[in-house]
Design a protein around this motif. Sequence first.
Motif, PDB file in Angstrom:
ATOM      1  N   UNK A   1       0.968  -1.155  -0.029  1.00  0.00           N
ATOM      2  CA  UNK A   1      -0.075   0.059  -0.054  1.00  0.00           C
ATOM      3  C   UNK A   1       0.958   1.053   0.095  1.00  0.00           C
ATOM      4  N   UNK A   2       0.473   2.268  -0.593  1.00  0.00           N
ATOM      5  CA  UNK A   2       1.005   3.573  -0.489  1.00  0.00           C
ATOM      6  C   UNK A   2       1.220   4.071   0.815  1.00  0.00           C
ATOM      7  N   UNK A   3       0.123   3.992   1.525  1.00  0.00           N
ATOM      8  CA  UNK A   3       0.178   4.748   2.907  1.00  0.00           C
ATOM      9  C   UNK A   3      -0.501   3.414   4.038  1.00  0.00           C
ATOM     10  N   UNK A   4       0.108   3.435   5.130  1.00  0.00           N
ATOM     11  CA  UNK A   4      -0.263   2.341   5.985  1.00  0.00           C
ATOM     12  C   UNK A   4      -0.197   2.953   7.490  1.00  0.00           C
ATOM     13  N   UNK A   5      -1.302   3.014   7.969  1.00  0.00           N
ATOM     14  CA  UNK A   5      -1.444   3.514   9.301  1.00  0.00           C
ATOM     15  C   UNK A   5      -1.321   2.501  10.249  1.00  0.00           C
ATOM     16  N   UNK A   6      -0.126   2.251  10.945  1.00  0.00           N
ATOM     17  CA  UNK A   6       0.216   1.184  11.715  1.00  0.00           C
ATOM     18  C   UNK A   6      -0.650   0.972  13.040  1.00  0.00           C
ATOM     19  N   UNK A   7      -1.294   2.244  13.407  1.00  0.00           N
ATOM     20  CA  UNK A   7      -2.049   2.422  14.587  1.00  0.00           C
ATOM     21  C   UNK A   7      -3.380   1.893  14.148  1.00  0.00           C
ATOM     22  N   UNK A   8      -4.173   2.389  13.138  1.00  0.00           N
ATOM     23  CA  UNK A   8      -5.570   2.104  12.907  1.00  0.00           C
ATOM     24  C   UNK A   8      -5.518   0.789  11.905  1.00  0.00           C
ATOM     25  N   UNK A   9      -4.380   0.713  11.074  1.00  0.00           N
ATOM     26  CA  UNK A   9      -4.496  -0.386  10.231  1.00  0.00           C
ATOM     27  C   UNK A   9      -4.971   0.021   8.733  1.00  0.00           C
ATOM     28  N   UNK A  10      -5.446   1.348   8.774  1.00  0.00           N
ATOM     29  CA  UNK A  10      -5.952   1.727   7.601  1.00  0.00           C
ATOM     30  C   UNK A  10      -4.784   1.625   6.437  1.00  0.00           C
ATOM     31  N   UNK A  11      -5.255   1.072   5.364  1.00  0.00           N
ATOM     32  CA  UNK A  11      -4.379   1.254   4.073  1.00  0.00           C
ATOM     33  C   UNK A  11      -5.007   2.276   2.923  1.00  0.00           C
ATOM     34  N   UNK A  12      -4.084   2.734   2.304  1.00  0.00           N
ATOM     35  CA  UNK A  12      -4.640   3.472   0.985  1.00  0.00           C
ATOM     36  C   UNK A  12      -3.691   3.072  -0.006  1.00  0.00           C
ATOM     37  N   UNK A  13      -4.251   2.881  -1.204  1.00  0.00           N
ATOM     38  CA  UNK A  13      -3.662   2.432  -2.505  1.00  0.00           C
ATOM     39  C   UNK A  13      -3.609   3.580  -3.517  1.00  0.00           C
ATOM     40  N   UNK A  14      -2.612   3.772  -4.538  1.00  0.00           N
ATOM     41  CA  UNK A  14      -2.490   4.574  -5.584  1.00  0.00           C
ATOM     42  C   UNK A  14      -3.052   3.887  -6.905  1.00  0.00           C
ATOM     43  N   UNK A  15      -3.412   4.474  -7.992  1.00  0.00           N
ATOM     44  CA  UNK A  15      -3.792   3.981  -9.276  1.00  0.00           C
ATOM     45  C   UNK A  15      -2.623   2.657  -9.659  1.00  0.00           C
ATOM     46  N   UNK A  16      -1.268   3.168  -9.426  1.00  0.00           N
ATOM     47  CA  UNK A  16      -0.130   1.970  -9.729  1.00  0.00           C
ATOM     48  C   UNK A  16      -0.619   0.815  -9.074  1.00  0.00           C
TER      49      UNK A  16
END
Length: 261
Positions: free
Chosen positions: A36-51
């Motif tokens: 994932x482009x961004x991963x919040x280690x506390x909440x576990x939320x993940x965010x992904x790019x178009x790539x």
Amino acid sequence: MRKHDGSLFQIGEVAKILGLSRKMILNYEDQGLVVPAVKDEVSGYRYYTADNMTRLRSIRTLQSLGLSLKEVAEYYYDTTNIDRHLQRLMEMRDALDKSIEMLQVRSAKSGDFTIHSVALPRQICFCRQYTCTDVSEAAIHLRNTYIAAARTGYMSMVRCMFTVRQTAKPDTLHLLCSIPVEDCFNGPERREFPETLALCIYYRGPYEGIGDARRALKQYVKENNISVSGYFRSIFLEGPPTRGTNSADYITQVAVPIADR
């Protein structure tokens, strides 16, 4: 955690857009196939790019072709065995092309002499030449050639056997019986057929009627001033091994190579 801008996607959005489950995406991450482009280690939320999404689609496509996740990982990261991975994908492509072809020809009806434009693939064949008196004798020679090719240990499991009619004379049956083999076969019967454009008819019916399809194809070529670049081929797609004695359902691709137009 909020998305930094509109260019990032939450895992739920990605799953919905690509038709994947959250579990599948997390499994790909565990296998090291996507990060994932961004991963919040506390909440576990993940965010992904178009790539990231393009990579996920690619992984799923490779899986749908039959690759395991281990093979997908090797495809992406193993740079020392590129030739092996390329060969594997080419074999899978050939199998897929054959499946598509078979679905197309299954729709062929008896007496349907519709002309199709196709590309006959490059292939290496085990070949033997015969002069035959009739179709029955030709079938015997083709079967014997098949047996000899099988005993080499190099016979292709994907391509279909075919005959090449090596004369334009309608009353002369000079045939080159051709059994596809692996490229590494180097016996005296080895012959290479280059990839070529062709016109063909998917003929459904007994082998004795193949001549009707060939004549229809020859007439079409003549009426349209098409330059041929080789002899007529009869490519046996479905016959006794799958249809038994029900010759009405035999399917033969009658083809003639043509020059680029």
